[in-house]
Enzyme design. Structure first.
Site, mmCIF file in Angstrom:
data_model
loop_
_atom_site.group_PDB
_atom_site.id
_atom_site.type_symbol
_atom_site.label_atom_id
_atom_site.label_comp_id
_atom_site.label_asym_id
_atom_site.label_seq_id
_atom_site.Cartn_x
_atom_site.Cartn_y
_atom_site.Cartn_z
ATOM 1 N N GLY A 252 0.754 -1.257 0.000
ATOM 2 C CA GLY A 252 0.000 0.000 0.000
ATOM 3 C C GLY A 252 0.775 1.292 0.000
ATOM 4 N N CYS B 74 -13.052 5.305 -28.748
ATOM 5 C CA CYS B 74 -14.289 6.073 -28.901
ATOM 6 C C CYS B 74 -15.042 6.213 -27.585
ATOM 7 C CB CYS B 74 -15.146 5.428 -29.971
ATOM 8 S SG CYS B 74 -14.274 5.470 -31.529
ATOM 9 N N GLU B 75 -14.409 6.836 -26.623
ATOM 10 C CA GLU B 75 -15.041 7.160 -25.342
ATOM 11 C C GLU B 75 -14.438 8.458 -24.857
ATOM 12 O OE1 GLU B 75 -15.582 4.599 -22.094
ATOM 13 O OE2 GLU B 75 -15.493 2.777 -23.304
ATOM 14 N N GLY C 111 3.492 -3.637 -3.885
ATOM 15 C CA GLY C 111 3.381 -3.809 -5.336
ATOM 16 C C GLY C 111 3.855 -2.552 -6.033
HETATM 17 N N1 LLP Z 1 -1.802 -6.849 -0.934
HETATM 18 C C1 LLP Z 1 -3.102 -6.950 -1.243
HETATM 19 C C2 LLP Z 1 -3.929 -7.910 -0.546
HETATM 20 C C3 LLP Z 1 -3.646 -6.101 -2.235
HETATM 21 O O1 LLP Z 1 -4.941 -6.194 -2.534
HETATM 22 C C4 LLP Z 1 -2.814 -5.166 -2.896
HETATM 23 C C5 LLP Z 1 -3.338 -4.285 -3.936
HETATM 24 C C6 LLP Z 1 -1.456 -5.137 -2.547
HETATM 25 C C7 LLP Z 1 -0.980 -5.978 -1.556
HETATM 26 C C8 LLP Z 1 -0.479 -4.219 -3.213
HETATM 27 O O2 LLP Z 1 -0.767 -2.884 -2.960
HETATM 28 P P1 LLP Z 1 0.273 -1.752 -3.451
HETATM 29 O O3 LLP Z 1 1.534 -1.936 -2.653
HETATM 30 O O4 LLP Z 1 0.485 -1.960 -4.903
HETATM 31 O O5 LLP Z 1 -0.421 -0.483 -3.163
HETATM 32 N N2 LLP Z 1 -5.293 -0.865 -9.832
HETATM 33 C C9 LLP Z 1 -5.167 0.110 -8.770
HETATM 34 C C10 LLP Z 1 -4.513 -0.475 -7.544
HETATM 35 C C11 LLP Z 1 -5.211 -1.706 -6.997
HETATM 36 C C12 LLP Z 1 -4.565 -2.286 -5.768
HETATM 37 C C13 LLP Z 1 -5.167 -3.598 -5.431
HETATM 38 N N3 LLP Z 1 -4.568 -4.279 -4.323
HETATM 39 C C14 LLP Z 1 -4.389 1.318 -9.291
HETATM 40 O O6 LLP Z 1 -4.027 1.330 -10.475
HETATM 41 O O7 LLP Z 1 -4.179 2.281 -8.580
#
Ligand code: LLP
Length: 429
Positions: free
Chosen positions: A238, A345-346, A276
């Site tokens: 996160g 086209c959006e 992530g």
């Molecule tokens: N752990 C779990 C259980 C998660 O659901 C997620 C992300 C992470 C770790 C990794 O989180 P990070 O470190 O990447 O913040 N598509 C969206 C982000 C979706 C995140 C979903 N879960 C965007 O483009 O902002």
């Protein structure tokens, strides 16, 4: 810090000219920097206790070459599907470094993960725990389980990527966890090893983490008092990244690490993290060519050859991505105001609203920055467009790590049933 810099008037990924890459692979394309990936992983790891497992949340970018780069540095993987399990294993991430998250694991996925001897399942509900118990018992196994806790804390991020509030689908309400732990401890197919939490993504403030982790740590004490052996604590992912270079950046990993150290002092658990975005976002860009500079009644449009099918974040979360020309515009370029859009086209196929950029012309290359996380993985072939290929750079070396598929391959995904083949008409006229 990233390795996308101007050299001799051209934006480079490490030592590779993006202009030259565009000539070779065509546009649009994603480009990842190995040095940036490695640096981010190492900075994050160094901020945390050496014994911690860093399970990279591969949903952010699951390209095998990216996974392999991180696997070689000792990363584990946080997976959320059987497909991610397969990709993690294919990239050489051993089962003992894999954590399985997500609210909807199927029995087949549970079985495959048990076969791979994964490190732990982060279980999100009682029905899921029952299913895992039954799958594990069928296999004569005991599944290592943490209970993912919903601490009911507002992560202060975009609503669509906030996961730790009571109303969100994620985790078990914190008050229910002791009861579920008691149930788990009576199941022959389950070995309860700890607790987990993840309250959301792109967090730019540590206070929600302090609040959530504080609750989890108090819960560990309660669970231990009730006789459970809690040996692991998964603090999720996160931590946010800077999307706008002129913005106040989110807290550095070092500050995050200090908070972890402060809160977990003397806790005697193995810590697990699931970053992530932090690892990959600034290690990737999307390079696109300007198709047209389209004058409009109210504004000017920069029409790129990349679109929302390649990078959906601006359309989906109103996300900001810096956009820079691949040719260095110099110190004080003349700026023009554009809406930067794609060919789809959006109206939502828009990368930037009223963005002041150096005056551009058709044929210019543009780089959409900070696109390494949740970029290529969320792409599609909407409008029968071929998703952008991916390139990994390392020093002077580069390699296409996912080629652009062909139109033939795209068309071959579909099948025309026999009854339509003979040209039979189902409608009059
Ligand atoms: N752990 C779990 C259980 C998660 O659901 C997620 C992300 C992470 C770790 C990794 O989180 P990070 O470190 O990447 O913040 N598509 C969206 C982000 C979706 C995140 C979903 N879960 C965007 O483009 O902002």
């Amino acid at each position: 810090m990233n390795h996308f810099q101007y050299k001799d008037g051209v934006l480079h990924a490490e030592d590779v000219s993006l202009d030259a890459l565009a000539q070779s692979v065509g546009t649009p394309f994603y480009c990842y920097s190995t040095a940036t990936l490695s640096r981010h992983f190492q900075v994050f790891k160094a901020a945390l206790p050496p014994s911690a497992l860093i399970a990279y949340a591969m949903k952010a970018n699951d390209n095998l070459a990216v996974l392999k780069t991180l696997a070689n540095l000792g990363a584990g993987a946080d997976i959320v599907s059987g497909g991610e399990l397969r990709k993690a294993l294919a990239a050489g991430i051993p089962g003992e470094r894999i954590v399985f998250s997500g609210v909807g694991k199927s029995r087949e996925e549970m079985r495959a993960a048990l076969e791979a001897n994964i490190f732990q399942f982060n279980v999100e509900s009682e029905p899921e725990l029952e299913a895992l118990d039954s799958v594990a018992r069928d296999m004569g196994r005991k599944a290592p389980v943490t209970i993912r806790v919903n601490p009911d804390v507002d992560a202060l991020t975009h609503a669509k990527i906030s996961t730790g509030k009571g109303e969100n689908k994620f985790g078990v309400p914190i008050d229910w966890v002791p009861g579920l732990a008691t149930r788990a401890s009576k199941m022959d197919g389950i070995r309860l090893v700890g607790v987990a939490t993840h309250i959301g993504s792109q967090l730019t403030n540590l206070e929600p983490l302090r609040a959530a982790w504080g609750k989890i740590i108090a819960l560990i004490a309660d669970l231990r008092a009730a006789g459970h052996k809690i040996e692991r604590c998964d603090l999720g992912g996160g931590l946010g990244v800077p999307y706008e270079l002129d913005n106040a950046p989110p807290p550095e990993p070092e500050l995050y690490g200090r908070l972890v150290a402060e809160l977990t002092k003397g806790l005697d658990v193995k810590l697990v993290f699931e970053p992530g975005r932090l690892i990959v976002a600034n290690a990737g860009i999307l390079v696109s060519r300007v198709l047209y500079v389209k004058p409009g009644a109210a504004k000017n449009f920069l029409v790129l050859d990349a679109a929302m099918n390649d990078l959906i974040r601006p359309a989906m979360y109103d996300a900001h991505h810096d956009i820079v020309p691949v040719r260095d515009p110099g110190a004080a370029p003349k700026l023009q105001r554009y809406d930067v859009v794609g060919p789809i086209c959006e109206t939502g196929d828009l990368f930037a609203h009223d963005r002041d950029l150096p005056g551009a012309k058709a044929g210019d290359l543009m780089a959409l920055m900070t696109a390494g996380a949740y970029g290529a993985v969320m792409s599609s072939s909407y409008n029968a467009r071929l998703p952008a290929p991916e390139v990994l750079v390392s020093g002077q070396k580069w390699s296409v790590v996912r080629p652009r598929i062909t139109y033939e391959a795209l068309i071959a995904l579909d099948r025309i049933p026999d009854w339509l083949e003979d040209g039979e008409r189902t409608q009059p006229g």
